[in-house]
Design a protein around this motif. Structure first.
Motif, PDB file in Angstrom:
ATOM      1  N   HIS A 195      -1.373  -7.864 -13.232  1.00  0.00           N
ATOM      2  CA  HIS A 195      -2.577  -7.720 -12.413  1.00  0.00           C
ATOM      3  C   HIS A 195      -2.291  -8.119 -10.957  1.00  0.00           C
ATOM      4  O   HIS A 195      -2.693  -7.411 -10.025  1.00  0.00           O
ATOM      5  CB  HIS A 195      -3.705  -8.569 -13.010  1.00  0.00           C
ATOM      6  CG  HIS A 195      -4.953  -8.542 -12.214  1.00  0.00           C
ATOM      7  ND1 HIS A 195      -5.619  -7.371 -11.908  1.00  0.00           N
ATOM      8  CD2 HIS A 195      -5.668  -9.546 -11.651  1.00  0.00           C
ATOM      9  CE1 HIS A 195      -6.694  -7.663 -11.196  1.00  0.00           C
ATOM     10  NE2 HIS A 195      -6.735  -8.971 -11.013  1.00  0.00           N
ATOM     11  N   ALA A 196      -1.592  -9.213 -10.754  1.00  0.00           N
ATOM     12  CA  ALA A 196      -1.255  -9.640  -9.386  1.00  0.00           C
ATOM     13  C   ALA A 196      -0.365  -8.602  -8.704  1.00  0.00           C
ATOM     14  O   ALA A 196      -0.518  -8.334  -7.506  1.00  0.00           O
ATOM     15  CB  ALA A 196      -0.575 -11.008  -9.416  1.00  0.00           C
ATOM     16  N   THR A 197       0.543  -8.000  -9.453  1.00  0.00           N
ATOM     17  CA  THR A 197       1.398  -6.946  -8.898  1.00  0.00           C
ATOM     18  C   THR A 197       0.564  -5.748  -8.457  1.00  0.00           C
ATOM     19  O   THR A 197       0.840  -5.141  -7.417  1.00  0.00           O
ATOM     20  CB  THR A 197       2.464  -6.523  -9.930  1.00  0.00           C
ATOM     21  OG1 THR A 197       3.272  -7.673 -10.227  1.00  0.00           O
ATOM     22  CG2 THR A 197       3.330  -5.396  -9.416  1.00  0.00           C
ATOM     23  N   THR A 198      -0.460  -5.428  -9.220  1.00  0.00           N
ATOM     24  CA  THR A 198      -1.365  -4.344  -8.825  1.00  0.00           C
ATOM     25  C   THR A 198      -2.000  -4.655  -7.475  1.00  0.00           C
ATOM     26  O   THR A 198      -2.150  -3.770  -6.628  1.00  0.00           O
ATOM     27  CB  THR A 198      -2.446  -4.109  -9.896  1.00  0.00           C
ATOM     28  OG1 THR A 198      -1.811  -3.840 -11.137  1.00  0.00           O
ATOM     29  CG2 THR A 198      -3.364  -2.957  -9.527  1.00  0.00           C
ATOM     30  N   HIS A 199      -2.358  -5.916  -7.263  1.00  0.00           N
ATOM     31  CA  HIS A 199      -2.921  -6.320  -5.961  1.00  0.00           C
ATOM     32  C   HIS A 199      -1.919  -6.115  -4.838  1.00  0.00           C
ATOM     33  O   HIS A 199      -2.269  -5.606  -3.772  1.00  0.00           O
ATOM     34  CB  HIS A 199      -3.379  -7.781  -6.007  1.00  0.00           C
ATOM     35  CG  HIS A 199      -4.730  -7.923  -6.593  1.00  0.00           C
ATOM     36  ND1 HIS A 199      -5.874  -7.853  -5.848  1.00  0.00           N
ATOM     37  CD2 HIS A 199      -5.119  -8.107  -7.870  1.00  0.00           C
ATOM     38  CE1 HIS A 199      -6.920  -7.990  -6.647  1.00  0.00           C
ATOM     39  NE2 HIS A 199      -6.483  -8.142  -7.878  1.00  0.00           N
ATOM     40  N   VAL A 200      -0.686  -6.504  -5.071  1.00  0.00           N
ATOM     41  CA  VAL A 200       0.339  -6.336  -4.043  1.00  0.00           C
ATOM     42  C   VAL A 200       0.537  -4.851  -3.733  1.00  0.00           C
ATOM     43  O   VAL A 200       0.627  -4.458  -2.565  1.00  0.00           O
ATOM     44  CB  VAL A 200       1.655  -7.014  -4.475  1.00  0.00           C
ATOM     45  CG1 VAL A 200       2.791  -6.667  -3.525  1.00  0.00           C
ATOM     46  CG2 VAL A 200       1.463  -8.530  -4.567  1.00  0.00           C
ATOM     47  N   VAL A 201       0.567  -4.035  -4.760  1.00  0.00           N
ATOM     48  CA  VAL A 201       0.780  -2.592  -4.564  1.00  0.00           C
ATOM     49  C   VAL A 201      -0.392  -1.966  -3.810  1.00  0.00           C
ATOM     50  O   VAL A 201      -0.191  -1.188  -2.858  1.00  0.00           O
ATOM     51  CB  VAL A 201       1.025  -1.887  -5.916  1.00  0.00           C
ATOM     52  CG1 VAL A 201       1.001  -0.370  -5.771  1.00  0.00           C
ATOM     53  CG2 VAL A 201       2.346  -2.349  -6.515  1.00  0.00           C
ATOM     54  N   THR A 202      -1.612  -2.276  -4.204  1.00  0.00           N
ATOM     55  CA  THR A 202      -2.768  -1.666  -3.529  1.00  0.00           C
ATOM     56  C   THR A 202      -2.901  -2.166  -2.098  1.00  0.00           C
ATOM     57  O   THR A 202      -3.251  -1.380  -1.204  1.00  0.00           O
ATOM     58  CB  THR A 202      -4.080  -1.900  -4.296  1.00  0.00           C
ATOM     59  OG1 THR A 202      -4.307  -3.297  -4.444  1.00  0.00           O
ATOM     60  CG2 THR A 202      -4.071  -1.211  -5.649  1.00  0.00           C
TER      61      THR A 202
END
Length: 132
Positions: A43-50
């Protein structure tokens, strides 16, 4: 530039926290297990990507957005790390228990404190990007 950066990061945050967060991540990201950490980090990686995508679009499209690569990297690491920590849920519970908000926590207030912590982290990232 701060306002543009903040809006871009906030849009990235909203996308990652709502339409792009899976049910599994939402349910298990605070579990005290390897699977919980895995859900949390995905989930945190999704934040970094977006947020990376949002900043990229902003840098290309907006005249007032000029970014330093090292500062972008630092901001994105901060966004990922702070989001992962906040979403473990215990920091929000600790805050509410130690600031006289236990009744509000029991009645759904934790989600509001959680989002406020995320917005504060995004504002700090936007300030650092604007200053860098």
């Amino acid at each position: 530039m701060f306002a543009s950066l903040f809006v871009l990061l906030y849009i990235g945050h909203l996308l990652a926290d709502y339409p792009l967060q899976t049910d599994h991540q939402a349910t298990h990201k605070a579990d005290r297990s390897a699977a919980g950490w895995a859900a949390n980090l995905r989930h945190a990686t999704t934040h970094v990507v977006t947020c990376t995508a949002a900043l990229t679009v902003g840098a290309v499209v907006l005249d007032d957005v000029a970014l330093s690569a090292p500062m972008v990297l630092a901001a994105l690491l901060w966004i990922g790390a702070s989001h992962a920590l906040i979403d473990r849920r215990w920091p929000v519970q600790w805050w509410m228990n130690h600031t006289g908000q236990t009744s509000w926590a029991a009645n759904g207030g934790a989600a509001h404190v959680d989002q406020t912590a995320h917005v504060l982290a995004l504002a700090l990232a936007a300030l650092a990007l604007a200053a860098g």
